[in-house]
Design a protein around this motif. Structure first.
Motif, PDB file in Angstrom:
ATOM      1  N   LYS A   1       9.118   9.249   9.050  1.00  0.00           N
ATOM      2  CA  LYS A   1       8.208  10.372   9.314  1.00  0.00           C
ATOM      3  C   LYS A   1       7.057  10.418   8.325  1.00  0.00           C
ATOM      4  O   LYS A   1       6.006  11.009   8.603  1.00  0.00           O
ATOM      5  CB  LYS A   1       8.984  11.695   9.276  1.00  0.00           C
ATOM      6  CG  LYS A   1       9.974  11.858  10.427  1.00  0.00           C
ATOM      7  CD  LYS A   1      10.776  13.151  10.289  1.00  0.00           C
ATOM      8  CE  LYS A   1      11.777  13.305  11.415  1.00  0.00           C
ATOM      9  NZ  LYS A   1      12.601  14.546  11.284  1.00  0.00           N
ATOM     10  N   THR A   2       7.213   9.797   7.162  1.00  0.00           N
ATOM     11  CA  THR A   2       6.165   9.833   6.133  1.00  0.00           C
ATOM     12  C   THR A   2       5.538   8.453   5.900  1.00  0.00           C
ATOM     13  O   THR A   2       4.812   8.257   4.932  1.00  0.00           O
ATOM     14  CB  THR A   2       6.760  10.334   4.801  1.00  0.00           C
ATOM     15  OG1 THR A   2       7.791   9.432   4.385  1.00  0.00           O
ATOM     16  CG2 THR A   2       7.335  11.731   4.959  1.00  0.00           C
ATOM     17  N   ILE A   3       5.804   7.507   6.814  1.00  0.00           N
ATOM     18  CA  ILE A   3       5.423   6.114   6.603  1.00  0.00           C
ATOM     19  C   ILE A   3       4.348   5.659   7.582  1.00  0.00           C
ATOM     20  O   ILE A   3       4.356   6.043   8.755  1.00  0.00           O
ATOM     21  CB  ILE A   3       6.669   5.206   6.733  1.00  0.00           C
ATOM     22  CG1 ILE A   3       7.666   5.519   5.621  1.00  0.00           C
ATOM     23  CG2 ILE A   3       6.299   3.731   6.736  1.00  0.00           C
ATOM     24  CD1 ILE A   3       7.154   5.285   4.227  1.00  0.00           C
ATOM     25  N   SER A   4       3.402   4.850   7.100  1.00  0.00           N
ATOM     26  CA  SER A   4       2.379   4.252   7.961  1.00  0.00           C
ATOM     27  C   SER A   4       2.572   2.745   8.134  1.00  0.00           C
ATOM     28  O   SER A   4       2.202   2.174   9.151  1.00  0.00           O
ATOM     29  CB  SER A   4       0.977   4.498   7.380  1.00  0.00           C
ATOM     30  OG  SER A   4       0.695   5.869   7.280  1.00  0.00           O
ATOM     31  N   TYR A   5       3.137   2.096   7.120  1.00  0.00           N
ATOM     32  CA  TYR A   5       3.291   0.633   7.140  1.00  0.00           C
ATOM     33  C   TYR A   5       4.749   0.263   6.892  1.00  0.00           C
ATOM     34  O   TYR A   5       5.394   0.818   6.004  1.00  0.00           O
ATOM     35  CB  TYR A   5       2.434  -0.024   6.044  1.00  0.00           C
ATOM     36  CG  TYR A   5       1.000   0.403   6.037  1.00  0.00           C
ATOM     37  CD1 TYR A   5       0.044  -0.228   6.842  1.00  0.00           C
ATOM     38  CD2 TYR A   5       0.574   1.456   5.207  1.00  0.00           C
ATOM     39  CE1 TYR A   5      -1.282   0.175   6.814  1.00  0.00           C
ATOM     40  CE2 TYR A   5      -0.741   1.859   5.182  1.00  0.00           C
ATOM     41  CZ  TYR A   5      -1.669   1.213   5.998  1.00  0.00           C
ATOM     42  OH  TYR A   5      -2.979   1.615   5.971  1.00  0.00           O
TER      43      TYR A   5
ATOM     44  N   PRO B   1       0.817  -1.223   0.000  1.00  0.00           N
ATOM     45  CA  PRO B   1       0.000   0.000   0.000  1.00  0.00           C
ATOM     46  C   PRO B   1       0.844   1.264   0.000  1.00  0.00           C
ATOM     47  O   PRO B   1       2.066   1.221   0.207  1.00  0.00           O
ATOM     48  CB  PRO B   1      -0.799  -0.125   1.305  1.00  0.00           C
ATOM     49  CG  PRO B   1       0.044  -0.967   2.196  1.00  0.00           C
ATOM     50  CD  PRO B   1       0.750  -1.947   1.286  1.00  0.00           C
ATOM     51  N   GLU B   2       0.190   2.394  -0.250  1.00  0.00           N
ATOM     52  CA  GLU B   2       0.866   3.686  -0.166  1.00  0.00           C
ATOM     53  C   GLU B   2       1.360   3.917   1.263  1.00  0.00           C
ATOM     54  O   GLU B   2       0.832   3.366   2.211  1.00  0.00           O
ATOM     55  CB  GLU B   2      -0.075   4.813  -0.577  1.00  0.00           C
ATOM     56  CG  GLU B   2      -0.451   4.806  -2.044  1.00  0.00           C
ATOM     57  CD  GLU B   2       0.734   5.093  -2.950  1.00  0.00           C
ATOM     58  OE1 GLU B   2       1.552   5.952  -2.584  1.00  0.00           O
ATOM     59  OE2 GLU B   2       0.830   4.447  -4.013  1.00  0.00           O
TER      60      GLU B   2
ATOM     61  N   ILE C   1      13.215   0.411   0.728  1.00  0.00           N
ATOM     62  CA  ILE C   1      12.426   1.040  -0.340  1.00  0.00           C
ATOM     63  C   ILE C   1      11.214   1.717   0.288  1.00  0.00           C
ATOM     64  O   ILE C   1      10.452   1.085   1.030  1.00  0.00           O
ATOM     65  CB  ILE C   1      11.945   0.012  -1.381  1.00  0.00           C
ATOM     66  CG1 ILE C   1      13.113  -0.791  -1.945  1.00  0.00           C
ATOM     67  CG2 ILE C   1      11.197   0.718  -2.510  1.00  0.00           C
ATOM     68  CD1 ILE C   1      12.702  -1.853  -2.948  1.00  0.00           C
ATOM     69  N   SER C   2      11.043   2.985   0.004  1.00  0.00           N
ATOM     70  CA  SER C   2       9.874   3.718   0.499  1.00  0.00           C
ATOM     71  C   SER C   2       8.904   3.968  -0.653  1.00  0.00           C
ATOM     72  O   SER C   2       9.314   4.269  -1.774  1.00  0.00           O
ATOM     73  CB  SER C   2      10.291   5.050   1.134  1.00  0.00           C
ATOM     74  OG  SER C   2      10.877   5.899   0.168  1.00  0.00           O
ATOM     75  N   LYS C   3       7.625   3.831  -0.339  1.00  0.00           N
ATOM     76  CA  LYS C   3       6.576   4.059  -1.336  1.00  0.00           C
ATOM     77  C   LYS C   3       5.631   5.119  -0.786  1.00  0.00           C
ATOM     78  O   LYS C   3       4.754   4.844   0.025  1.00  0.00           O
ATOM     79  CB  LYS C   3       5.811   2.757  -1.612  1.00  0.00           C
ATOM     80  CG  LYS C   3       4.694   2.899  -2.640  1.00  0.00           C
ATOM     81  CD  LYS C   3       3.982   1.568  -2.849  1.00  0.00           C
ATOM     82  CE  LYS C   3       2.872   1.674  -3.882  1.00  0.00           C
ATOM     83  NZ  LYS C   3       2.171   0.377  -4.101  1.00  0.00           N
TER      84      LYS C   3
END
Length: 401
Positions: A115-119, A15-16, A59-61
């Motif tokens: 800081k920009t991640i939820s999962y 997911p995003e 890897i960040s999405k």
């Protein structure tokens, strides 16, 4: 398929606002100044083409996809003792990742990315303690296991993977040819064990897919016979469950030979039943069939053969003489990552390994081939390795190896 494409396919399944973190694994100390042989986390290698310990893929999405690779810094003193490590440029070329960073910066950079991640997606089978410090300030992160997502990709082999397995099988074939030559003069199992391993390590691979199983006499009835140290009875069978690896991709082939060069009547009877099962299962392989279907067909074929040959009196006796599965997936691991509840599909590679084990007769027979599932059916990748009774016996009298 490039490792970049594999990473893209994996990221599509997440997911995003996701972060993927995979480690190559750590070296384990064996003694004061040496380590055990290092085996890279196959999921990490699958996505990076890198086999070096202490390497981490991130890897960040989010609005964009960003890839990072963290590796050990170059250390001139350590290189003199332990060998060369990848430079940043070499790691970039192998992985196709532009952002190569020092491992010492991992925690600081992770804290910024989070800081920009939820999962967060980790491989739960690996040691993930390195992530503990970075996540302390983010208690609301949802931690997930990425292993099932990678399994779905790894089950389908691309052309380069298929070619690596074919090469591993070719090398295994050379090792089995050496086995037959050595059987003419060998006195104990260890001579055969060493001969096979020596042969494959001299032919384009530095890696054995799994510990070779070399068993004679009653030991042929032990599935994973671990101690090939017995003297050889020239009238018995030898079971060789072996496999070279090439570029980390494993082969897995089993052949059972008469040490004398000729099967006796009982050996031939049991071998023929297993050979029929091997061929029957291979002929049944096609897209859509399940591994459990192949297992049921194996049991049906084996018990009918045993009943017809007078080896058993009742169908329920089979479990005494056949007690393992007929197939598993093959790839970066010998028993490769797989979802056994999914039907076979083109690009999958599986083993076919029926067996019968009559301990009271000191006769165990297993015949194993590696089979690629194609869109129209199957291709036997190990078909060049002799398994017909007549062909095997010819090898012992100077036939074409």
């Amino acid at each position: 398929m490039s490792v970049k494409t594999r990473r893209n396919n994996l990221i599509k399944s997440l997911p995003e606002k996701s972060l993927l973190i995979l480690t190559a694994g750590k070296e384990i100390i064996q003694s004061e100044d040496s380590n055990f042989p290092f085996y890279v986390n196959r999921n990490f290698f699958y996505l990076t083409n890198i086999s070096q310990a202490n390497s981490i893929l991130v890897i960040s999405k989010t609005d964009t996809i960003k890839e990072y690779l963290f590796i050990d810094d170059y250390d001139e003193k350590k290189e003199k003792w332990y060998g060369k490590k990848l430079t940043h440029e070499e790691a970039k070329q192998l992985s196709g990742i532009d952002e190569i960073h020092s491992l010492t910066n991992l925690n600081n950079e992770l804290r910024e990315i989070l800081k920009t991640i939820s999962y967060v997606y980790l491989d739960f089978k690996m040691d993930n303690t390195y992530f503990n410090d970075a996540k302390r300030n983010f208690p609301n992160l949802k931690i997930n296991n990425v292993y099932p997502n990678i399994v779905n990709l790894r089950m389908i082999k691309d052309e380069s993977e298929i070619n690596d397995i074919k090469e591993a099988i070719k090398i295994t074939h050379l090792g089995l040819q050496r086995v037959i030559k050595e059987l003419k003069t060998a006195n104990n199992e260890m001579e055969i064990y060493n001969a096979f391993n020596h042969e494959i390590l001299n032919h384009g691979t530095h890696e054995i897919g799994f510990p070779s199983i070399i068993a004679t006499g009653v030991h042929t009835c032990c599935l994973h016979y671990p101690t090939p140290t017995d003297q050889i009875d020239k009238n018995s069978l030898i079971l060789c469950d072996v496999g070279a690896a090439y570029n980390h991709y494993s082969s897995d082939v089993t052949r059972t030979y008469p040490i004398s060069g000729k099967f006796n009547d009982l050996q031939k009877k049991i071998y023929s039943i297993v050979l029929l099962a091997n061929k029957t299962i291979i002929n049944a392989i096609r897209p859509g069939i399940m591994l459990k279907d192949l297992q049921e067909l194996t049991k049906k074929t084996l018990i009918q053969g045993c009943l017809d040959a007078g080896l058993v009196k009742e169908a329920n006796e089979l479990e005494k003489y056949y007690f393992h599965n007929v197939s598993h997936h093959l790839g970066l691991d010998t028993h490769d990552a797989s979802d056994k509840d999914k039907p076979l599909a083109p690009g999958m590679i599986i083993t076919v390994e029926p067996g019968l084990y009559f301990k009271e007769h000191k006769i165990g027979v297993r015949i194993e081939d590696d089979v690629l599932v194609t869109k129209d059916g199957h291709e036997v990748l190990s078909k060049e390795i002799a398994k017909e009774i007549e062909d095997i016996e010819k090898l012992f009298i100077g036939g074409n190896l």
